[in-house]
Design an enzyme around this catalytic site. Structure first.
Site, PDB file in Angstrom:
ATOM      1  N   ASP A 116       0.846  -1.199   0.000  1.00 45.99           N
ATOM      2  CA  ASP A 116       0.000   0.000   0.000  1.00 45.99           C
ATOM      3  C   ASP A 116       0.880   1.248   0.000  1.00 45.99           C
ATOM      4  OD1 ASP A 116      -1.984   1.878   0.282  1.00 45.99           O
ATOM      5  OD2 ASP A 116      -2.734   1.142   2.206  1.00 45.99           O
ATOM      6  N   HIS A 169     -10.029  -1.273  -6.938  1.00 44.09           N
ATOM      7  CA  HIS A 169      -9.673  -0.081  -6.156  1.00 44.09           C
ATOM      8  C   HIS A 169      -8.793   0.880  -6.962  1.00 44.09           C
ATOM      9  CE1 HIS A 169      -8.954   2.297  -2.616  1.00 44.09           C
ATOM     10  NE2 HIS A 169      -7.659   2.039  -2.609  1.00 44.09           N
TER      11      HIS A 169
HETATM   12  C1  HEM Z   1      -4.030   2.621  -4.152  1.00 41.55           C
HETATM   13  C2  HEM Z   1      -5.187   0.007  -0.243  1.00 41.55           C
HETATM   14  C3  HEM Z   1      -8.549   3.280   0.969  1.00 41.55           C
HETATM   15  C4  HEM Z   1      -7.000   6.099  -2.628  1.00 41.55           C
HETATM   16  C5  HEM Z   1      -4.088   1.616  -3.232  1.00 41.55           C
HETATM   17  C6  HEM Z   1      -3.344   0.382  -3.301  1.00 41.55           C
HETATM   18  C7  HEM Z   1      -3.667  -0.337  -2.207  1.00 41.55           C
HETATM   19  C8  HEM Z   1      -4.617   0.412  -1.442  1.00 41.55           C
HETATM   20  C9  HEM Z   1      -3.136  -1.716  -1.827  1.00 41.55           C
HETATM   21  C10 HEM Z   1      -2.383  -0.007  -4.450  1.00 41.55           C
HETATM   22  C11 HEM Z   1      -0.965   0.441  -4.238  1.00 41.55           C
HETATM   23  C12 HEM Z   1      -0.774   1.928  -4.137  1.00 41.55           C
HETATM   24  O1  HEM Z   1      -0.610   2.625  -5.148  1.00 41.55           O
HETATM   25  O2  HEM Z   1      -0.811   2.408  -3.015  1.00 41.55           O
HETATM   26  C13 HEM Z   1      -6.193   0.677   0.414  1.00 41.55           C
HETATM   27  C14 HEM Z   1      -6.878   0.169   1.573  1.00 41.55           C
HETATM   28  C15 HEM Z   1      -7.821   1.086   1.918  1.00 41.55           C
HETATM   29  C16 HEM Z   1      -7.735   2.171   0.965  1.00 41.55           C
HETATM   30  C17 HEM Z   1      -6.577  -1.154   2.266  1.00 41.55           C
HETATM   31  C18 HEM Z   1      -8.830   1.035   3.032  1.00 41.55           C
HETATM   32  C19 HEM Z   1      -9.676   0.050   3.083  1.00 41.55           C
HETATM   33  C20 HEM Z   1      -8.436   4.312   0.086  1.00 41.55           C
HETATM   34  C21 HEM Z   1      -9.265   5.483   0.094  1.00 41.55           C
HETATM   35  C22 HEM Z   1      -8.816   6.284  -0.923  1.00 41.55           C
HETATM   36  C23 HEM Z   1      -7.730   5.599  -1.570  1.00 41.55           C
HETATM   37  C24 HEM Z   1     -10.400   5.743   1.087  1.00 41.55           C
HETATM   38  C25 HEM Z   1      -9.311   7.640  -1.387  1.00 41.55           C
HETATM   39  C26 HEM Z   1     -10.361   8.252  -0.939  1.00 41.55           C
HETATM   40  C27 HEM Z   1      -6.052   5.393  -3.325  1.00 41.55           C
HETATM   41  C28 HEM Z   1      -5.329   5.940  -4.459  1.00 41.55           C
HETATM   42  C29 HEM Z   1      -4.490   4.921  -4.922  1.00 41.55           C
HETATM   43  C30 HEM Z   1      -4.705   3.794  -4.024  1.00 41.55           C
HETATM   44  C31 HEM Z   1      -5.447   7.345  -5.032  1.00 41.55           C
HETATM   45  C32 HEM Z   1      -3.514   4.976  -6.101  1.00 41.55           C
HETATM   46  C33 HEM Z   1      -4.229   4.705  -7.390  1.00 41.55           C
HETATM   47  C34 HEM Z   1      -3.261   4.800  -8.561  1.00 41.55           C
HETATM   48  O3  HEM Z   1      -2.989   5.932  -8.986  1.00 41.55           O
HETATM   49  O4  HEM Z   1      -2.768   3.751  -8.999  1.00 41.55           O
HETATM   50  N1  HEM Z   1      -4.860   1.605  -2.074  1.00 41.55           N
HETATM   51  N2  HEM Z   1      -6.725   1.887   0.075  1.00 41.55           N
HETATM   52  N3  HEM Z   1      -7.526   4.407  -0.933  1.00 41.55           N
HETATM   53  N4  HEM Z   1      -5.645   4.115  -3.088  1.00 41.55           N
HETATM   54 FE1  HEM Z   1      -6.216   2.996  -1.532  1.00 41.55          FE
END
Ligand code: HEM
Length: 303
Positions: A145, A218
């Site tokens: 993440d 996601h």
């Molecule tokens: C990407 C986990 C909640 C926004 C990711 C990734 C994971 C992850 C594993 C892929 C790797 C990375 O680029 O970081 C989670 C988990 C969450 C969560 C476990 C809670 C359950 C959120 C929330 C938001 C968010 C609430 C925004 C409101 C993003 C964004 C990316 C991302 C912007 C990158 C997308 C990209 O440009 O590739 N998240 N996330 N995440 N997450 Fe989350």
């Protein structure tokens, strides 16, 4: 631009997130605490060389009106909350947020205790979440993440208010949400299915191709090229006694509309997806918005 708080520093192995409400008539004590906080952090951190102790302090919209009479950050407002057909992002109280981070938990804990002592009788700690770095920067779903966080100048541009609000340039809008994971249903999925929920490979953390990546994954829902960029500092937390496993989501942005649009897409859907499938395995139990002023703002508060 005022000197930013340490928002852009790399993630640490340990963190404590404190969300605090200020009692009626507790404003003077809270103001004193905010003015003394840089010194408190120095006192704790200097005794623990190598701890890298840092604290990012943020203030909610209603608290801002109660604490200060001067200008207010242009976009500061309460967390709106979001309700989709299947999943909800609730609004929960919070006047101040202390995002304490360090190499070791003892440093975080010591500063958290000092903050609590100073607030006693004037406020309540409504949430304490102890975050830790899990192996290979993974969340408790087992996926890495933070990979697509912007770096260097791009991170500064994404997170920090610029000349559009000169009084508060160097500050940052903050959204926090505490998510609890249903690990039993998650573990019932095959790795290939889990990868379709996230949009990246699990072992080596590569983004799936457009052909492989479902529209409700996601990563597809949160496409930063389309929506704008934020700086995330998520941390896992949990208790094996309570069977509680979660992700503390914290985003810093120069404009709160960007993370709010992400939440709209996650909870209410996009043109191609009813909602973000990560929500079938992750329930938001808190949601609060704040503003992290530049470090110089606290130094300038009267003692
Ligand atoms: C990407 C986990 C909640 C926004 C990711 C990734 C994971 C992850 C594993 C892929 C790797 C990375 O680029 O970081 C989670 C988990 C969450 C969560 C476990 C809670 C359950 C959120 C929330 C938001 C968010 C609430 C925004 C409101 C993003 C964004 C990316 C991302 C912007 C990158 C997308 C990209 O440009 O590739 N998240 N996330 N995440 N997450 Fe989350």
């Amino acid at each position: 631009m005022g000197e930013p708080q340490p928002i852009l520093d790399p993630l640490t192995p340990a963190a404590i997130f404190l969300v605090v409400t200020i009692d009626e008539d507790g404003e003077a004590v809270a103001r004193d605490l905010l003015a003394d906080l840089p010194g408190l952090r120095r006192s704790v951190g200097f005794r623990m060389p190598g701890s890298g102790l840092a604290c990012i302090t943020s203030i909610g919209s209603a608290a801002w009106d109660r604490l200060f009479s001067g200008p207010k950050p242009a976009q500061l407002h309460e967390f709106p909350g979001f309700a989709g057909e299947r999943h909800r992002a609730p609004v929960t109280p919070g006047d101040l947020l202390f995002h304490i981070k360090a190499e070791n938990q003892d440093a975080c804990f010591e500063l958290a205790m000092k903050i609590a002592e100073r607030l006693a009788g004037a406020g309540a700690i409504v949430d304490q979440t102890v975050g830790f770095r899990y192996f290979e920067q993974r969340d408790l779903l087992g996926f890495v993440d933070g990979t697509e966080n912007p770096e260097g100048q791009l991170a500064a541009t994404a997170a920090l208010v610029g000349e559009e609000d000169p009084e508060f340039a160097g500050g940052s809008y903050v959204i926090v949400q505490k998510y609890l994971h249903d690990l039993n249903s998650w573990k019932a999925l095959s790795t290939t299915e889990q990868e379709k929920v996230i949009g990246r490979t699990k072992l080596d953390d590569f983004e799936l191709s457009d052909a492989e990546k479902p529209a409700n994954s996601h990563v597809a829902v949160n496409d930063q090229d389309e929506i704008g960029t934020i700086v995330r500092a998520n941390m896992p937390f949990g208790s094996v006694q309570d069977g509680e496993f979660g992700t503390y989501y914290i985003a810093y942005a120069d404009d709160p509309a960007i993370p709010e649009n992400m939440l709209i897409r996650m909870f209410l859907g996009t043109a191609d997806a009813a909602y973000d499938r990560i929500l079938d395995f992750s329930t938001a139990v808190t949601g609060t918005s704040f503003f992290a002023p530049p470090a110089t703002f606290f130094e300038a508060l009267p003692d």
